[in-house]
Design a protein around this motif. Structure first.
Motif, PDB file in Angstrom:
ATOM      1  N   LEU A  46      -3.774   4.166 -10.979  1.00 30.40           N
ATOM      2  CA  LEU A  46      -2.413   3.749 -10.673  1.00 30.40           C
ATOM      3  C   LEU A  46      -2.350   2.264 -10.336  1.00 30.40           C
ATOM      4  CD1 LEU A  46      -1.290   6.822  -8.543  1.00 30.40           C
ATOM      5  CD2 LEU A  46      -0.384   6.164 -10.789  1.00 30.40           C
ATOM      6  N   LEU A  47      -3.363   1.791  -9.609  1.00 29.63           N
ATOM      7  CA  LEU A  47      -3.400   0.381  -9.251  1.00 29.63           C
ATOM      8  C   LEU A  47      -3.485  -0.493 -10.496  1.00 29.63           C
ATOM      9  CD1 LEU A  47      -3.515  -1.634  -6.879  1.00 29.63           C
ATOM     10  CD2 LEU A  47      -6.001  -1.442  -6.934  1.00 29.63           C
ATOM     11  N   SER A  48      -4.323  -0.108 -11.455  1.00 26.06           N
ATOM     12  CA  SER A  48      -4.464  -0.896 -12.686  1.00 26.06           C
ATOM     13  C   SER A  48      -3.189  -0.859 -13.521  1.00 26.06           C
ATOM     14  CB  SER A  48      -5.652  -0.381 -13.509  1.00 26.06           C
ATOM     15  OG  SER A  48      -5.415   0.935 -13.970  1.00 26.06           O
ATOM     16  N   GLN A  49      -2.418   0.220 -13.402  1.00 22.65           N
ATOM     17  CA  GLN A  49      -1.156   0.314 -14.146  1.00 22.65           C
ATOM     18  C   GLN A  49      -0.042  -0.497 -13.495  1.00 22.65           C
ATOM     19  OE1 GLN A  49      -0.394   4.524 -14.283  1.00 22.65           O
ATOM     20  NE2 GLN A  49      -1.844   4.916 -15.958  1.00 22.65           N
ATOM     21  N   MET A  50      -0.045  -0.536 -12.160  1.00 20.15           N
ATOM     22  CA  MET A  50       1.069  -1.137 -11.437  1.00 20.15           C
ATOM     23  C   MET A  50       0.884  -2.633 -11.174  1.00 20.15           C
ATOM     24  SD  MET A  50       1.586   2.013  -8.735  1.00 20.15           S
ATOM     25  CE  MET A  50       3.092   1.421  -7.957  1.00 20.15           C
ATOM     26  N   LEU A  51      -0.367  -3.086 -11.054  1.00 22.28           N
ATOM     27  CA  LEU A  51      -0.604  -4.493 -10.719  1.00 22.28           C
ATOM     28  C   LEU A  51       0.030  -5.470 -11.711  1.00 22.28           C
ATOM     29  CD1 LEU A  51      -4.205  -5.044  -9.271  1.00 22.28           C
ATOM     30  CD2 LEU A  51      -2.012  -5.755  -8.297  1.00 22.28           C
ATOM     31  N   PRO A  52      -0.149  -5.273 -13.031  1.00 16.05           N
ATOM     32  CA  PRO A  52       0.417  -6.262 -13.970  1.00 16.05           C
ATOM     33  C   PRO A  52       1.933  -6.429 -13.854  1.00 16.05           C
ATOM     34  CG  PRO A  52      -1.179  -4.861 -15.075  1.00 16.05           C
ATOM     35  CD  PRO A  52      -0.926  -4.241 -13.733  1.00 16.05           C
ATOM     36  N   GLN A  53       2.631  -5.391 -13.343  1.00 16.52           N
ATOM     37  CA  GLN A  53       4.083  -5.484 -13.216  1.00 16.52           C
ATOM     38  C   GLN A  53       4.528  -5.995 -11.842  1.00 16.52           C
ATOM     39  OE1 GLN A  53       2.794  -2.472 -14.848  1.00 16.52           O
ATOM     40  NE2 GLN A  53       3.147  -3.734 -16.669  1.00 16.52           N
ATOM     41  N   ALA A  54       3.591  -6.170 -10.938  1.00 16.56           N
ATOM     42  CA  ALA A  54       3.951  -6.578  -9.580  1.00 16.56           C
ATOM     43  C   ALA A  54       4.366  -8.046  -9.550  1.00 16.56           C
ATOM     44  CB  ALA A  54       2.775  -6.355  -8.630  1.00 16.56           C
ATOM     45  N   PHE A  55       5.331  -8.378  -8.691  1.00 15.06           N
ATOM     46  CA  PHE A  55       5.736  -9.765  -8.495  1.00 15.06           C
ATOM     47  C   PHE A  55       4.607 -10.546  -7.827  1.00 15.06           C
ATOM     48  CE2 PHE A  55       9.945  -7.654  -8.542  1.00 15.06           C
ATOM     49  CZ  PHE A  55      10.543  -8.406  -9.544  1.00 15.06           C
ATOM     50  N   THR A  56       4.623 -11.850  -8.033  1.00 14.93           N
ATOM     51  CA  THR A  56       3.658 -12.713  -7.363  1.00 14.93           C
ATOM     52  C   THR A  56       4.384 -13.624  -6.372  1.00 14.93           C
ATOM     53  OG1 THR A  56       3.799 -14.412  -9.095  1.00 14.93           O
ATOM     54  CG2 THR A  56       2.061 -12.740  -9.304  1.00 14.93           C
ATOM     55  N   GLN A  57       3.657 -14.016  -5.341  1.00 10.51           N
ATOM     56  CA  GLN A  57       4.191 -14.928  -4.332  1.00 10.51           C
ATOM     57  C   GLN A  57       3.137 -15.988  -4.034  1.00 10.51           C
ATOM     58  OE1 GLN A  57       4.667 -13.599  -0.104  1.00 10.51           O
ATOM     59  NE2 GLN A  57       6.837 -14.041  -0.471  1.00 10.51           N
ATOM     60  N   SER A  58       3.574 -17.243  -3.943  1.00 13.65           N
ATOM     61  CA  SER A  58       2.645 -18.349  -3.713  1.00 13.65           C
ATOM     62  C   SER A  58       2.973 -19.095  -2.431  1.00 13.65           C
ATOM     63  CB  SER A  58       2.682 -19.339  -4.888  1.00 13.65           C
ATOM     64  OG  SER A  58       2.233 -18.735  -6.076  1.00 13.65           O
ATOM     65  N   ARG A  59       1.960 -19.716  -1.853  1.00 10.09           N
ATOM     66  CA  ARG A  59       2.156 -20.604  -0.713  1.00 10.09           C
ATOM     67  C   ARG A  59       1.154 -21.748  -0.817  1.00 10.09           C
ATOM     68  NH1 ARG A  59      -0.429 -18.456   4.886  1.00 10.09           N
ATOM     69  NH2 ARG A  59       0.052 -20.630   5.316  1.00 10.09           N
ATOM     70  N   LEU A  60       1.563 -22.903  -0.300  1.00  6.05           N
ATOM     71  CA  LEU A  60       0.705 -24.080  -0.274  1.00  6.05           C
ATOM     72  C   LEU A  60       0.081 -24.229   1.113  1.00  6.05           C
ATOM     73  CD1 LEU A  60       2.944 -26.658  -2.185  1.00  6.05           C
ATOM     74  CD2 LEU A  60       1.069 -25.285  -3.103  1.00  6.05           C
ATOM     75  N   ILE A  61      -1.184 -24.619   1.144  1.00  7.36           N
ATOM     76  CA  ILE A  61      -1.901 -24.822   2.402  1.00  7.36           C
ATOM     77  C   ILE A  61      -2.494 -26.223   2.375  1.00  7.36           C
ATOM     78  CG2 ILE A  61      -3.654 -23.922   3.973  1.00  7.36           C
ATOM     79  CD1 ILE A  61      -3.533 -21.343   2.068  1.00  7.36           C
ATOM     80  N   ALA A  62      -1.913 -27.114   3.155  1.00  2.00           N
ATOM     81  CA  ALA A  62      -2.380 -28.499   3.195  1.00  2.00           C
ATOM     82  C   ALA A  62      -3.584 -28.621   4.126  1.00  2.00           C
ATOM     83  CB  ALA A  62      -1.256 -29.420   3.658  1.00  2.00           C
ATOM     84  N   ALA A  63      -4.438 -29.585   3.832  1.00  2.00           N
ATOM     85  CA  ALA A  63      -5.610 -29.851   4.665  1.00  2.00           C
ATOM     86  C   ALA A  63      -6.036 -31.290   4.443  1.00  2.00           C
ATOM     87  CB  ALA A  63      -6.752 -28.891   4.311  1.00  2.00           C
ATOM     88  N   TYR A  64      -6.839 -31.796   5.350  1.00  3.12           N
ATOM     89  CA  TYR A  64      -7.409 -33.126   5.111  1.00  3.12           C
ATOM     90  C   TYR A  64      -8.762 -33.265   5.791  1.00  3.12           C
ATOM     91  CZ  TYR A  64      -5.793 -34.716   9.779  1.00  3.12           C
ATOM     92  OH  TYR A  64      -5.586 -34.863  11.137  1.00  3.12           O
ATOM     93  N   ILE A  65      -9.563 -34.150   5.214  1.00  2.00           N
ATOM     94  CA  ILE A  65     -10.870 -34.495   5.764  1.00  2.00           C
ATOM     95  C   ILE A  65     -10.739 -35.859   6.414  1.00  2.00           C
ATOM     96  CG2 ILE A  65     -13.291 -34.958   5.219  1.00  2.00           C
ATOM     97  CD1 ILE A  65     -12.724 -33.260   2.601  1.00  2.00           C
ATOM     98  N   ALA A 106       0.829  -1.215   0.000  1.00  2.00           N
ATOM     99  CA  ALA A 106       0.000   0.000   0.000  1.00  2.00           C
ATOM    100  C   ALA A 106       0.857   1.256   0.000  1.00  2.00           C
ATOM    101  CB  ALA A 106      -0.922  -0.017   1.213  1.00  2.00           C
ATOM    102  N   GLY A 107       2.035   1.183   0.650  1.00  2.00           N
ATOM    103  CA  GLY A 107       2.907   2.342   0.699  1.00  2.00           C
ATOM    104  C   GLY A 107       3.406   2.761  -0.679  1.00  2.00           C
ATOM    105  N   VAL A 108       3.605   1.776  -1.558  1.00  2.00           N
ATOM    106  CA  VAL A 108       4.068   2.078  -2.912  1.00  2.00           C
ATOM    107  C   VAL A 108       2.991   2.833  -3.674  1.00  2.00           C
ATOM    108  CG1 VAL A 108       4.775   1.059  -5.111  1.00  2.00           C
ATOM    109  CG2 VAL A 108       5.629   0.106  -2.958  1.00  2.00           C
ATOM    110  N   ILE A 109       1.738   2.384  -3.547  1.00  2.00           N
ATOM    111  CA  ILE A 109       0.623   3.051  -4.220  1.00  2.00           C
ATOM    112  C   ILE A 109       0.444   4.462  -3.669  1.00  2.00           C
ATOM    113  CG2 ILE A 109      -1.833   2.920  -4.751  1.00  2.00           C
ATOM    114  CD1 ILE A 109      -1.649  -0.104  -4.372  1.00  2.00           C
ATOM    115  N   SER A 110       0.521   4.581  -2.334  1.00  2.00           N
ATOM    116  CA  SER A 110       0.346   5.896  -1.709  1.00  2.00           C
ATOM    117  C   SER A 110       1.419   6.877  -2.165  1.00  2.00           C
ATOM    118  CB  SER A 110       0.382   5.750  -0.183  1.00  2.00           C
ATOM    119  OG  SER A 110      -0.696   4.966   0.273  1.00  2.00           O
ATOM    120  N   GLU A 111       2.659   6.389  -2.293  1.00  2.00           N
ATOM    121  CA  GLU A 111       3.751   7.257  -2.742  1.00  2.00           C
ATOM    122  C   GLU A 111       3.529   7.721  -4.173  1.00  2.00           C
ATOM    123  OE1 GLU A 111       8.628   7.062  -3.287  1.00  2.00           O
ATOM    124  OE2 GLU A 111       7.584   5.572  -2.035  1.00  2.00           O
TER     125      GLU A 111
END
Length: 301
Positions: A109-128, A75-80
């Motif tokens: 600005l958000l629509s301009q900057m989002l496509p260039q933003a890095f992505t980060q992934s995480r896995l969340i395991a679960a079971y029934i 959010a700080g990047v967008i605010s700046e």
């Protein structure tokens, strides 16, 4: 395998088999974030990228895995960027920028900057747990657990489930264990706890590597503090932290189990995965049975 456990009680028996569940999960399989998406959540194969089946059956438990991907745009990047854009307009056009225009500029600005933003992934395991009617998510976050449960409900159209609801105070019971120096049969006190004042919620004492029967701990209890997190070991086999909402953190199989020889070929990843999953789900099943009995949250299914 699981480091944490947020547990939900299923209100109805789970009747889908592995193949049926896989087919349902396929409709909500993971896809990467689109250019203007901040986050996506979907199902992936529990056995890794080279596997295709989205549900894995072991020990009467159906294991599933969600993948969450989000774009890293603080959010700080967008605010700046917004501050700089507003200053440019005010200087060039000699006028003030109002609230409505600021909102429009921020969205632009958000629509301009989002496509260039890095992505980060995480896995969340679960079971029934089809035998004991639990849904267990490997997270310490209520928000993440609810998000995975919500995705599963969407996937299945409906899944009546709710968090464990103790009928006695978990904090009071843990406080009694520490005060007496012993817990229920099968559980042993370890060397870590968090104490919180019953009146002043900001007054917290965290102890680690501490003899919980020591006089200084009893002084805190006598002063009105209550145990809200406690380290325990289940039957010398599974160590963990228990919190006041019956969340389990820092799950770890003890050396009694991890050092024991098994018939599984350690060079076979699937056999090793199944052996570890059988150990973990078996110990968690026994532990959860004991905890739900102790805290009065054994709903009938």
């Amino acid at each position: 395998m699981f480091k944490n456990a947020k547990v939900f009680r299923l209100r109805n028996p789970f009747t889908l088999n592995q193949l049926q569940l896989h087919e349902r999960l396929e409709a909500y399989a993971f896809r990467p974030c689109g250019p203007l998406e901040t986050m996506t959540l979907g199902w992936v194969a529990p056995l890794g990228d080279n596997a295709h089946v989205l549900a894995h059956l072991n020990n009467d438990c159906l294991m599933i895995t969600a993948r969450r991907q989000e774009r890293l745009l603080p959010a700080g990047v967008i605010s700046e960027a917004l501050t700089a854009k507003v200053a440019e307009i005010e200087q060039n056009e000699m006028r003030d920028v109002g609230r409505r225009e600021r909102t429009r500029l921020r969205e632009m600005l958000l629509s301009q900057m989002l496509p260039q933003a890095f992505t980060q992934s995480r896995l969340i395991a679960a079971y029934i747990d089809c035998k004991h009617h639990w849904f267990v998510v490997d997270t310490s976050s209520d928000t993440v657990a609810e998000a995975v449960l919500s995705l599963l409900r969407q996937t299945l159209d409906s899944l009546p489930a709710r968090p464990l609801q103790p009928t006695v105070s978990v904090s009071d019971r843990m406080t009694m264990w520490v005060a007496s120096g012993r817990a229920i049969a099968g559980l042993e006190l370890e060397d870590q706890c968090e104490l919180r004042d019953a009146v002043d919620q900001q007054s917290v004492v965290r102890c680690r590597g501490q003899d919980l029967t020591a006089p200084e701990i009893k002084q805190h209890l006598n002063a009105g503090k209550r145990v809200v997190v406690l380290s325990l070991t289940w039957q010398d086999r599974l160590s963990f932290l228990l919190d006041e909402e019956l969340g389990l953190k820092r799950l770890r199989l003890t050396s009694m189990l991890t050092d024991a020889p098994t018939d599984a070929d350690t060079n076979d990843e699937l056999l090793r995965f199944d052996a570890e999953l059988t150990l973990m789900t078996g110990e968690l099943r026994a532990l959860l049975n004991a905890l739900t009995t102790e805290f009065g949250c054994q709903d009938e299914v």
